[in-house]
Motif scaffolding. Structure first.
Motif, PDB file in Angstrom:
ATOM      1  N   ASP A  91       6.167 -12.389 -46.343  1.00 37.02           N
ATOM      2  CA  ASP A  91       5.834 -12.145 -47.745  1.00 37.02           C
ATOM      3  C   ASP A  91       6.103 -10.687 -48.070  1.00 37.02           C
ATOM      4  O   ASP A  91       5.842  -9.803 -47.250  1.00 37.02           O
ATOM      5  N   ASP A  92       6.599 -10.432 -49.270  1.00 36.26           N
ATOM      6  CA  ASP A  92       6.862  -9.064 -49.689  1.00 36.26           C
ATOM      7  C   ASP A  92       5.976  -8.717 -50.879  1.00 36.26           C
ATOM      8  O   ASP A  92       6.012  -9.412 -51.902  1.00 36.26           O
ATOM      9  N   PRO A  93       5.154  -7.663 -50.778  1.00 34.86           N
ATOM     10  CA  PRO A  93       4.245  -7.305 -51.874  1.00 34.86           C
ATOM     11  C   PRO A  93       4.968  -6.930 -53.161  1.00 34.86           C
ATOM     12  O   PRO A  93       4.379  -6.990 -54.244  1.00 34.86           O
ATOM     13  N   GLU A  94       6.256  -6.559 -53.056  1.00 36.59           N
ATOM     14  CA  GLU A  94       7.018  -6.202 -54.248  1.00 36.59           C
ATOM     15  C   GLU A  94       7.754  -7.398 -54.847  1.00 36.59           C
ATOM     16  O   GLU A  94       8.471  -7.264 -55.836  1.00 36.59           O
ATOM     17  N   GLY A  95       7.576  -8.565 -54.237  1.00 38.67           N
ATOM     18  CA  GLY A  95       8.172  -9.773 -54.790  1.00 38.67           C
ATOM     19  C   GLY A  95       9.650  -9.953 -54.505  1.00 38.67           C
ATOM     20  O   GLY A  95      10.303 -10.807 -55.112  1.00 38.67           O
ATOM     21  N   ARG A  96      10.186  -9.176 -53.570  1.00 38.62           N
ATOM     22  CA  ARG A  96      11.598  -9.324 -53.235  1.00 38.62           C
ATOM     23  C   ARG A  96      11.812 -10.563 -52.362  1.00 38.62           C
ATOM     24  O   ARG A  96      10.886 -11.056 -51.729  1.00 38.62           O
ATOM     25  N   LYS A  97      13.040 -11.046 -52.332  1.00 40.07           N
ATOM     26  CA  LYS A  97      13.356 -12.197 -51.500  1.00 40.07           C
ATOM     27  C   LYS A  97      13.153 -11.853 -50.031  1.00 40.07           C
ATOM     28  O   LYS A  97      13.349 -10.715 -49.609  1.00 40.07           O
ATOM     29  N   THR A  98      12.771 -12.863 -49.247  1.00 40.41           N
ATOM     30  CA  THR A  98      12.654 -12.694 -47.804  1.00 40.41           C
ATOM     31  C   THR A  98      13.597 -13.680 -47.123  1.00 40.41           C
ATOM     32  O   THR A  98      14.150 -14.580 -47.766  1.00 40.41           O
ATOM     33  N   ILE A  99      13.756 -13.523 -45.820  1.00 42.07           N
ATOM     34  CA  ILE A  99      14.638 -14.429 -45.086  1.00 42.07           C
ATOM     35  C   ILE A  99      14.176 -15.873 -45.204  1.00 42.07           C
ATOM     36  O   ILE A  99      14.992 -16.803 -45.167  1.00 42.07           O
ATOM     37  N   TYR A 100      12.857 -16.079 -45.386  1.00 41.02           N
ATOM     38  CA  TYR A 100      12.335 -17.443 -45.436  1.00 41.02           C
ATOM     39  C   TYR A 100      12.691 -18.156 -46.739  1.00 41.02           C
ATOM     40  O   TYR A 100      12.565 -19.377 -46.826  1.00 41.02           O
TER      41      TYR A 100
END
Length: 249
Positions: A81-90
């Motif tokens: 999970d990214d606190p800035e709302g950016r995409k993650t590998i998942y």
């Protein structure tokens, strides 16, 4: 001969929990082995045969260890999970892979090979500094590097209070506006290549990891993954794998 291992070590090797977390879960009665609740620290199990359930979830069976090679795209985080709302590998991976952890990191703007697995023991060995696992990158920099810049990268210099290890650096392709370099690392400090290039006056435009230990990016399309089956054999603190590639998805 049946090999018995401490239960907390086996749970930690699954990659889901640390050794300390495993010990606490055992004491709390949240670990079931072959249908029996275990609360005694130091209990031993056969990891090749035992069915181990933690917090209601089957977490370990040596036969179920899996390995995935993922071509990480640019502008996504190697985190759940990214606190800035950016995409993650998942965001690029199917639901069945949500519990597999990445081995090592690639920064937000970099792309390339990323290994995901539930094999905590292998993950630890591939990332532990003492093994100096080889990682190969193709790096595009602005303009043409001077020889002295390349030599500084090759011989190493102080970064974060410690000298970097010697690194192989070769020119792959060049033109008046940019140059592609092949860089071979045997350590893995945070954003190391970008920071080293910046320190010698080179601006990185593109960074792609093409190899990580015995694993290679070749044949894996952008933002896709492959499952690999492998048998690892110890040899001089390294591994010689026999790998069978499955169909890319």
């Amino acid at each position: 001969m049946i090999t018995q291992e401490r239960l907390q070590k086996v749970i930690a090797a699954s990659g889901r929990y640390s050794r300390r977390q495993a010990e606490e879960l055992i004491k709390q009665g949240k670990v079931i082995v072959d249908g029996k609740k275990i609360t005694q620290l130091g209990s031993k199990v056969n990891p090749q045969q035992s069915r181990i359930v933690v917090c209601g979830r089957l977490i370990f069976n040596r036969a179920q260890k899996k390995y995935f090679l993922f071509h990480k795209p640019r502008q996504c985080m190697v985190t759940r999970d990214d606190p800035e709302g950016r995409k993650t590998i998942y965001d690029y991976l199917p639901q069945k892979m949500k519990n597999f952890k990445p081995v090592g990191r690639l920064d937000y703007d970099s792309e390339g090979l990323l290994l995901l697995t539930n094999d905590g023991e292998l993950a630890q060995k591939l990332t532990h500094p003492q093994f100096h696992i080889e990682k190969i990158y193709e790096v595009k920099v602005v303009s043409k590097p001077h020889l002295r810049q390349l030599e500084r990268l090759r011989t190493g210099f102080e970064l974060d209070g410690r000298k970097t290890l010697p690194m192989k650096v070769d020119i792959i392709d060049e033109n008046p506006k940019s140059t592609w370099l092949s860089m071979v690392l045997h350590e893995g400090r945070n954003r190391q290549i970008r920071r080293m290039c910046d320190k010698v006056g080179l601006t990185v435009k593109t960074l792609v990891r093409t190899q990580f230990g015995p694993f290679a990016l070749k044949g894996i399309p952008y933002a896709k993954y492959k499952e690999v089956s492998l048998n690892l054999t110890p040899f001089v603190s390294r591994f010689i794998p026999r790998i069978r590639y499955e169909k890319a998805v």
